[in-house]
Design a protein around this motif. Structure first.
Motif, PDB file in Angstrom:
ATOM      1  N   ASN A 225       0.949  -0.769  -0.283  1.00 30.06           N
ATOM      2  CA  ASN A 225      -0.001   0.220   0.052  1.00 30.06           C
ATOM      3  C   ASN A 225       0.908   1.277   0.063  1.00 30.06           C
ATOM      4  O   ASN A 225       0.893   2.298   0.572  1.00 30.06           O
ATOM      5  CB  ASN A 225      -1.001   0.220   0.920  1.00 30.06           C
ATOM      6  N   GLY A 226       1.887   0.782  -0.450  1.00 35.78           N
ATOM      7  CA  GLY A 226       3.201   1.698  -0.341  1.00 35.78           C
ATOM      8  C   GLY A 226       2.815   3.007  -2.127  1.00 35.78           C
ATOM      9  O   GLY A 226       2.066   2.147  -2.563  1.00 35.78           O
ATOM     10  N   VAL A 227       3.367   4.459  -1.288  1.00 34.52           N
ATOM     11  CA  VAL A 227       3.350   4.939  -3.334  1.00 34.52           C
ATOM     12  C   VAL A 227       4.539   4.298  -4.267  1.00 34.52           C
ATOM     13  O   VAL A 227       3.978   4.753  -5.202  1.00 34.52           O
ATOM     14  CB  VAL A 227       3.728   6.366  -2.884  1.00 34.52           C
ATOM     15  N   GLU A 228       5.275   3.789  -4.106  1.00 33.16           N
ATOM     16  CA  GLU A 228       6.280   2.793  -5.397  1.00 33.16           C
ATOM     17  C   GLU A 228       4.813   1.677  -5.605  1.00 33.16           C
ATOM     18  O   GLU A 228       5.750   1.275  -6.799  1.00 33.16           O
ATOM     19  CB  GLU A 228       7.531   2.223  -4.199  1.00 33.16           C
ATOM     20  N   SER A 229       4.278   0.765  -4.448  1.00 38.09           N
ATOM     21  CA  SER A 229       3.875  -0.130  -5.121  1.00 38.09           C
ATOM     22  C   SER A 229       3.196   0.164  -6.930  1.00 38.09           C
ATOM     23  O   SER A 229       2.329   0.543  -7.215  1.00 38.09           O
ATOM     24  CB  SER A 229       2.483  -0.785  -4.603  1.00 38.09           C
ATOM     25  N   ILE A 230       4.197  -0.694  -7.341  1.00 35.73           N
ATOM     26  CA  ILE A 230       2.857  -1.367  -9.093  1.00 35.73           C
ATOM     27  C   ILE A 230       2.707  -2.744  -9.117  1.00 35.73           C
ATOM     28  O   ILE A 230       1.245  -2.317  -9.515  1.00 35.73           O
ATOM     29  CB  ILE A 230       3.555  -0.849 -10.093  1.00 35.73           C
ATOM     30  N   LEU A 231       3.157  -4.196  -8.768  1.00 40.80           N
ATOM     31  CA  LEU A 231       2.345  -4.984  -8.652  1.00 40.80           C
ATOM     32  C   LEU A 231       2.474  -5.666  -7.280  1.00 40.80           C
ATOM     33  O   LEU A 231       4.025  -5.770  -6.987  1.00 40.80           O
ATOM     34  CB  LEU A 231       2.201  -5.787  -9.991  1.00 40.80           C
ATOM     35  N   ALA A 232       2.242  -5.672  -6.622  1.00 37.71           N
ATOM     36  CA  ALA A 232       1.488  -6.267  -5.553  1.00 37.71           C
ATOM     37  C   ALA A 232       1.830  -8.097  -5.035  1.00 37.71           C
ATOM     38  O   ALA A 232       0.455  -8.431  -4.662  1.00 37.71           O
ATOM     39  CB  ALA A 232       1.437  -5.454  -4.162  1.00 37.71           C
ATOM     40  N   LEU A 233       2.632  -9.009  -5.864  1.00 38.55           N
ATOM     41  CA  LEU A 233       1.385 -10.534  -6.252  1.00 38.55           C
ATOM     42  C   LEU A 233       2.080 -10.918  -5.184  1.00 38.55           C
ATOM     43  O   LEU A 233       1.490 -12.038  -4.681  1.00 38.55           O
ATOM     44  CB  LEU A 233       2.016 -10.524  -7.288  1.00 38.55           C
TER      45      LEU A 233
ATOM     46  N   LYS B 292       4.092  -7.971   0.506  1.00 33.20           N
ATOM     47  CA  LYS B 292       3.542  -8.100  -1.075  1.00 33.20           C
ATOM     48  C   LYS B 292       4.425  -7.552  -2.470  1.00 33.20           C
ATOM     49  O   LYS B 292       3.736  -6.131  -2.366  1.00 33.20           O
ATOM     50  CB  LYS B 292       2.928  -8.770  -1.404  1.00 33.20           C
ATOM     51  N   CYS B 293       5.288  -7.725  -2.950  1.00 25.71           N
ATOM     52  CA  CYS B 293       5.871  -7.010  -4.467  1.00 25.71           C
ATOM     53  C   CYS B 293       6.447  -7.942  -5.098  1.00 25.71           C
ATOM     54  O   CYS B 293       7.102  -8.444  -5.160  1.00 25.71           O
ATOM     55  CB  CYS B 293       6.905  -5.883  -3.677  1.00 25.71           C
ATOM     56  N   THR B 294       6.193  -7.208  -6.507  1.00 20.57           N
ATOM     57  CA  THR B 294       7.205  -7.507  -7.471  1.00 20.57           C
ATOM     58  C   THR B 294       6.948  -6.439  -8.530  1.00 20.57           C
ATOM     59  O   THR B 294       8.575  -6.704  -8.440  1.00 20.57           O
ATOM     60  CB  THR B 294       5.999  -8.521  -8.357  1.00 20.57           C
ATOM     61  N   PHE B 295       6.451  -5.668  -8.329  1.00 21.07           N
ATOM     62  CA  PHE B 295       7.763  -4.630  -8.506  1.00 21.07           C
ATOM     63  C   PHE B 295       6.767  -2.836  -8.617  1.00 21.07           C
ATOM     64  O   PHE B 295       5.913  -3.398  -8.199  1.00 21.07           O
ATOM     65  CB  PHE B 295       6.979  -4.123 -10.524  1.00 21.07           C
ATOM     66  N   ARG B 296       8.241  -2.733  -8.394  1.00 28.36           N
ATOM     67  CA  ARG B 296       7.838  -1.271  -6.955  1.00 28.36           C
ATOM     68  C   ARG B 296       8.548   0.369  -8.213  1.00 28.36           C
ATOM     69  O   ARG B 296       9.276  -0.461  -8.933  1.00 28.36           O
ATOM     70  CB  ARG B 296       7.939  -1.534  -6.109  1.00 28.36           C
ATOM     71  N   ALA B 297       8.341   1.483  -8.204  1.00 31.10           N
ATOM     72  CA  ALA B 297       8.898   2.397  -8.660  1.00 31.10           C
ATOM     73  C   ALA B 297      10.280   2.723  -8.902  1.00 31.10           C
ATOM     74  O   ALA B 297      10.773   3.255  -9.445  1.00 31.10           O
ATOM     75  CB  ALA B 297       8.039   3.844  -8.419  1.00 31.10           C
TER      76      ALA B 297
END
Length: 439
Positions: A259-267, A319-324
């Motif tokens: 839920n952070g500002v960087e999160s793009i895909l949290a899988l 959970k994190c797959t892609f972030r900024a």
């Protein structure tokens, strides 16, 4: 007929086991094969939900972890940690080869069946587009675990992994080349780009693919292929949707939160709790930080006597797959590889301004301005090591770059993975080889 029975059973299970949330409560009476948009969404949600935690195991092989010799859970990771792949203890966790193909099976159901059964709509396009993207991600992970690292000179002959694009549970699949698998990944991603119409997923369902996630994924693929210009182009596209960085000078929170500002895909759960409890940060990893001025250090690690435990990981909120952050570091690395040092410097400075205190940032700004191409690439690589600690990227980064020597010590014994060791590529699991002699 046998295939049909298996297919009906498998999809019936998929539909009836995903009702963990209200919007997934799919219980079609008398239906075992998905027919409606809601049915097919349930199948894809199941695929998302069971995406394997293989990146925790990959971290065990790299240079990030020091195993706790007194942990009861060590037995499950020990042989992975010492690269004993030929004859591991049967209790050792296995890399999830079959589970990744299970994901591909689910996505093939959507791609091959939903496309024909559902009426045209934006929701259908989004659904099928996500299936293409998720299939591409599964193949990307498979090829980077069980295939050789991408080498432009040898990819057309290097052995990769089997390719399964149809629903055929009886077929024996023969490994394709690394080039074929990467071409399929890019082809699937391009198909997804034609269909996905959600720019950024809302928090809570950001485990699903969006346009931002597609371009972030594409930038990673091109980076691994050493196609620097295309990696930059894709990163720039992703940044048009998502470019905010967590400023640790003002907000002392983990930057990898879903839920952070960087999160793009949290899988993905990239560092599961049992491994977190069975390991410490390695001296190599701890030594990579400026412990005084790097604002990540107290957020990522906790002193435990002379060692450091991890604060990152072991929590579904991470959970994190892609972030900024990855977009900035990909753009910086690819720009440096193209010898566009001004762009590389500007990009990496934008990133580190959010990770170091003002004193250190000013010092680093001067140093970076005077770095050669080689020095700048080395610094960017170190930033990736620091930023993505136990996020599942380090082992893949080592594979695609130096494949350096790694030394692990366990119970008084020393184990060495030599530079360019063949064990940087995993063998196919024993059960997969038994079931498919063509592997």
């Amino acid at each position: 007929m046998k295939n049909i029975i298996k297919y009906v059973f498998f999809i019936g299970v998929a539909i009836t086991t995903v009702s963990c949330d209200d919007y997934l409560d799919v219980k079609p009476v008398g239906i075992v094969i998905p027919e409606t948009l809601k049915d097919f969404r349930a199948v894809l949600t199941k695929a998302y939900a069971v995406y394997p935690e293989h990146k925790s195991l990959a971290s065990t092989r790299g240079d990030e972890l020091l195993m706790d010799e007194f942990s009861n859970d060590l037995v499950y990771y020990k042989d992975i940690h010492i690269w004993k792949d030929a004859n591991p203890d049967r209790i050792t966790y296995a890399f999830q080869y079959g589970e990744l193909y299970n994901i591909i099976f689910y996505t093939n159901v959507i791609i091959n069946e939903a496309s024909n059964k559902l009426d045209p709509s934006a929701e259908k396009d989004q659904l099928v587009g996500e299936a293409y993207a998720l299939r591409a991600l599964a193949y990307f992970d498979l090829i980077n675990l069980f295939g050789k690292p991408f080498n432009p000179a040898t990819a057309v002959t290097d052995r990769g992994v089997p390719l399964a694009l149809e629903i055929d549970l009886e077929q024996a699949y023969i490994p394709e080349t690394v080039a074929v698998i990467y071409n399929q990944i890019l082809s699937d991603n391009q198909e997804a780009q034609k269909l996905i119409n959600v720019d950024v997923q809302t928090t809570g369902i950001n485990y699903r693919f969006s346009k931002a996630a597609l371009y972030a994924f594409e930038s990673r693929v091109f980076l691994y292929q050493k196609d620097w210009a295309k990696a930059i182009e894709a990163a720039n596209k992703a940044m048009t949707f998502k470019n905010a960085l967590t400023n640790l000078n003002t907000t002392a929170v983990l930057p990898n939160s879903y839920n952070g500002v960087e999160s793009i895909l949290a899988l993905e759960d990239v560092f599961e709790n049992f491994l977190k409890g069975a390991s410490y940060a390695s001296p190599v990893l701890i030594g990579a930080y400026d412990k005084t001025n790097d604002l990540r250090f107290p957020l990522f690690y906790q002193a435990s006597g002379s060692k450091f435990t991890f604060k990152k990981g072991g929590d579904t909120s991470q959970k994190c797959t892609f972030r900024a952050s990855e977009l900035y570091l990909t753009k910086a690395e690819a720009s440096a590889q193209l010898n566009d040092l001004p762009t590389a410097r500007t990009t990496v400075l934008t990133f580190i301004k959010n990770r170091y205190n003002a004193t250190a940032f000013n010092q680093l700004s001067t140093s970076i301005a005077n770095m050669s191409q080689t020095q700048l690439l080395d610094f960017i690589g170190q930033e990736r090591q620091r930023e993505f600690a136990v996020e599942g990227q380090r082992w893949f980064d080592l594979r695609r770059t130096s494949q350096k020597e790694i030394i692990h010590t366990l119970n008084g014994q020393t184990y060495t993975l030599i530079q360019n060791d063949p064990r940087y590529t995993l063998p196919f699991p024993e059960n997969a080889r038994l079931n498919n002699p063509d592997l």
